[in-house]
Design a protein around this motif. Sequence first.
Motif, PDB file in Angstrom:
ATOM      1  N   PHE A   1      41.440  42.975  42.359  1.00  0.00           N
ATOM      2  CA  PHE A   1      41.143  43.660  41.104  1.00  0.00           C
ATOM      3  C   PHE A   1      39.672  43.487  40.722  1.00  0.00           C
ATOM      4  O   PHE A   1      38.972  44.463  40.401  1.00  0.00           O
ATOM      5  CB  PHE A   1      42.052  43.111  39.998  1.00  0.00           C
ATOM      6  CG  PHE A   1      41.726  43.592  38.612  1.00  0.00           C
ATOM      7  CD1 PHE A   1      41.904  44.926  38.252  1.00  0.00           C
ATOM      8  CD2 PHE A   1      41.237  42.708  37.655  1.00  0.00           C
ATOM      9  CE1 PHE A   1      41.603  45.362  36.966  1.00  0.00           C
ATOM     10  CE2 PHE A   1      40.937  43.134  36.374  1.00  0.00           C
ATOM     11  CZ  PHE A   1      41.123  44.464  36.027  1.00  0.00           C
ATOM     12  N   LEU A   2      39.163  42.274  40.785  1.00  0.00           N
ATOM     13  CA  LEU A   2      37.767  42.008  40.409  1.00  0.00           C
ATOM     14  C   LEU A   2      36.785  42.714  41.343  1.00  0.00           C
ATOM     15  O   LEU A   2      35.688  43.100  40.929  1.00  0.00           O
ATOM     16  CB  LEU A   2      37.512  40.503  40.408  1.00  0.00           C
ATOM     17  CG  LEU A   2      38.276  39.693  39.353  1.00  0.00           C
ATOM     18  CD1 LEU A   2      38.101  38.202  39.593  1.00  0.00           C
ATOM     19  CD2 LEU A   2      37.810  40.062  37.951  1.00  0.00           C
TER      20      LEU A   2
ATOM     21  N   MET B   1      30.486  40.926  40.337  1.00  0.00           N
ATOM     22  CA  MET B   1      31.647  41.004  39.461  1.00  0.00           C
ATOM     23  C   MET B   1      31.199  41.296  38.038  1.00  0.00           C
ATOM     24  O   MET B   1      30.131  40.841  37.604  1.00  0.00           O
ATOM     25  CB  MET B   1      32.447  39.701  39.508  1.00  0.00           C
ATOM     26  CG  MET B   1      33.173  39.465  40.811  1.00  0.00           C
ATOM     27  SD  MET B   1      34.170  37.952  40.722  1.00  0.00           S
ATOM     28  CE  MET B   1      35.013  38.024  42.304  1.00  0.00           C
TER      29      MET B   1
ATOM     30  N   PRO C   1      36.280  46.214  36.141  1.00  0.00           N
ATOM     31  CA  PRO C   1      37.269  46.481  37.190  1.00  0.00           C
ATOM     32  C   PRO C   1      38.396  47.366  36.669  1.00  0.00           C
ATOM     33  O   PRO C   1      38.675  47.398  35.465  1.00  0.00           O
ATOM     34  CB  PRO C   1      37.784  45.081  37.553  1.00  0.00           C
ATOM     35  CG  PRO C   1      37.518  44.248  36.331  1.00  0.00           C
ATOM     36  CD  PRO C   1      36.277  44.802  35.710  1.00  0.00           C
TER      37      PRO C   1
ATOM     38  N   TYR D   1      42.130  51.058  42.071  1.00  0.00           N
ATOM     39  CA  TYR D   1      40.970  51.933  42.255  1.00  0.00           C
ATOM     40  C   TYR D   1      40.984  52.614  43.614  1.00  0.00           C
ATOM     41  O   TYR D   1      40.735  53.823  43.717  1.00  0.00           O
ATOM     42  CB  TYR D   1      39.672  51.133  42.089  1.00  0.00           C
ATOM     43  CG  TYR D   1      38.436  51.959  42.369  1.00  0.00           C
ATOM     44  CD1 TYR D   1      38.074  53.015  41.534  1.00  0.00           C
ATOM     45  CD2 TYR D   1      37.631  51.705  43.487  1.00  0.00           C
ATOM     46  CE1 TYR D   1      36.954  53.782  41.789  1.00  0.00           C
ATOM     47  CE2 TYR D   1      36.510  52.467  43.749  1.00  0.00           C
ATOM     48  CZ  TYR D   1      36.177  53.503  42.903  1.00  0.00           C
ATOM     49  OH  TYR D   1      35.075  54.275  43.163  1.00  0.00           O
TER      50      TYR D   1
ATOM     51  N   THR E   1      36.896  45.612  42.458  1.00  0.00           N
ATOM     52  CA  THR E   1      36.762  47.053  42.199  1.00  0.00           C
ATOM     53  C   THR E   1      35.491  47.404  41.441  1.00  0.00           C
ATOM     54  O   THR E   1      35.049  48.550  41.494  1.00  0.00           O
ATOM     55  CB  THR E   1      37.981  47.598  41.440  1.00  0.00           C
ATOM     56  OG1 THR E   1      38.085  46.958  40.154  1.00  0.00           O
ATOM     57  CG2 THR E   1      39.261  47.379  42.224  1.00  0.00           C
ATOM     58  N   SER E   2      34.887  46.442  40.754  1.00  0.00           N
ATOM     59  CA  SER E   2      33.608  46.735  40.097  1.00  0.00           C
ATOM     60  C   SER E   2      32.537  47.069  41.127  1.00  0.00           C
ATOM     61  O   SER E   2      31.826  48.076  41.006  1.00  0.00           O
ATOM     62  CB  SER E   2      33.166  45.540  39.242  1.00  0.00           C
ATOM     63  OG  SER E   2      34.015  45.359  38.134  1.00  0.00           O
TER      64      SER E   2
END
Length: 329
Positions: free
Chosen positions: A232-233, A308, A255, A259, A235-236
């Motif tokens: 999840f993190l 991040m 995030p 994605y 995705t940034s």
Amino acid sequence: MIPFSVLDLSPITEGSDAAQSFRNTLDLAQHAERWGYRRFWLAEHHGMPGIASAATSVLICHVAGGTSHIRVGAGGIMLPNHSPLVIAEQFGTLASLFPDRIDLGLGRAPGSDPTTARALRRNLASDADEFPQDVVELMEYFADTSRRPVRAVPGAGLNVPLWILGSSLFGAQLAAALGLPYAFASHFAPAQMMQAIDLYRNTFRPSAQMDKPYVMLGFNVFAADTDEEARFLATSAQQAFVNLRSGRPSRLPPPVKNYRESIGLQENALLDSVLSCAATGSRDTVSKEIAAFIARTGADELMITSQMFDHAARLHSYEIAAEVQKALH
């Protein structure tokens, strides 16, 4: 023990500004020093809404002044944007302020788009072609004695350690010919990594700075307490890469869930390519992926980057990577 180092782009996140990015950068550097990282490098980019490290030597001074022993440097200075004399004076100043702590990595890309590069008042047609000569000129400014009619003050006699940065065979060949350490940008351009490493090691010629080849490789780490949280993190950074390659550079976005499922095949293929040198997951997952990467490449050092959105999460990612480094030893 293979040392780990930090590459920080001083990211500007959505809803924030450069001032906060600089505070985060110094905080990360202070933590990295405590966790045992060898170096803390900053990269020169221009006209990028999500990167605050354009005035790289100024930010290096800020970080070095707020830390005590970690090496601080440029990863890198895009030499075609500058006169070699100016860079010699800047890094001579830094080396005088912070003895035996300053590194100078050099790249030949402009670190910007063509329009921004022109605004830097450089001749785009010839500067990249002159990169080898500019590197040699810079080396002469740092030497104890030089045939140059101009002296770098400060700079002369300080012998600031130089690195060649690259993402192609050109940089590998130049670093080998000059006997300099080589840092490959595998964290975003890994396609020629193995070929470049082999070329550099097989053609390396000893120099006054180094008697044998030394390879540092960029590597993405997105670490968290669980694999799911790490994905999840990450995705940034994934969003930022897609935005950049689509001609829409942005601040580092927060995030988002699922994605990769929300984008097309072309975007997914891009991410599979540019982020192929990455470890994403919990401590155990990251440890296995880093160990496999080191075994495959024989890297002498890893330059860890962890883009991040949340600063606390980014710190935790680097903390996990530092624990992995000690465990691997």
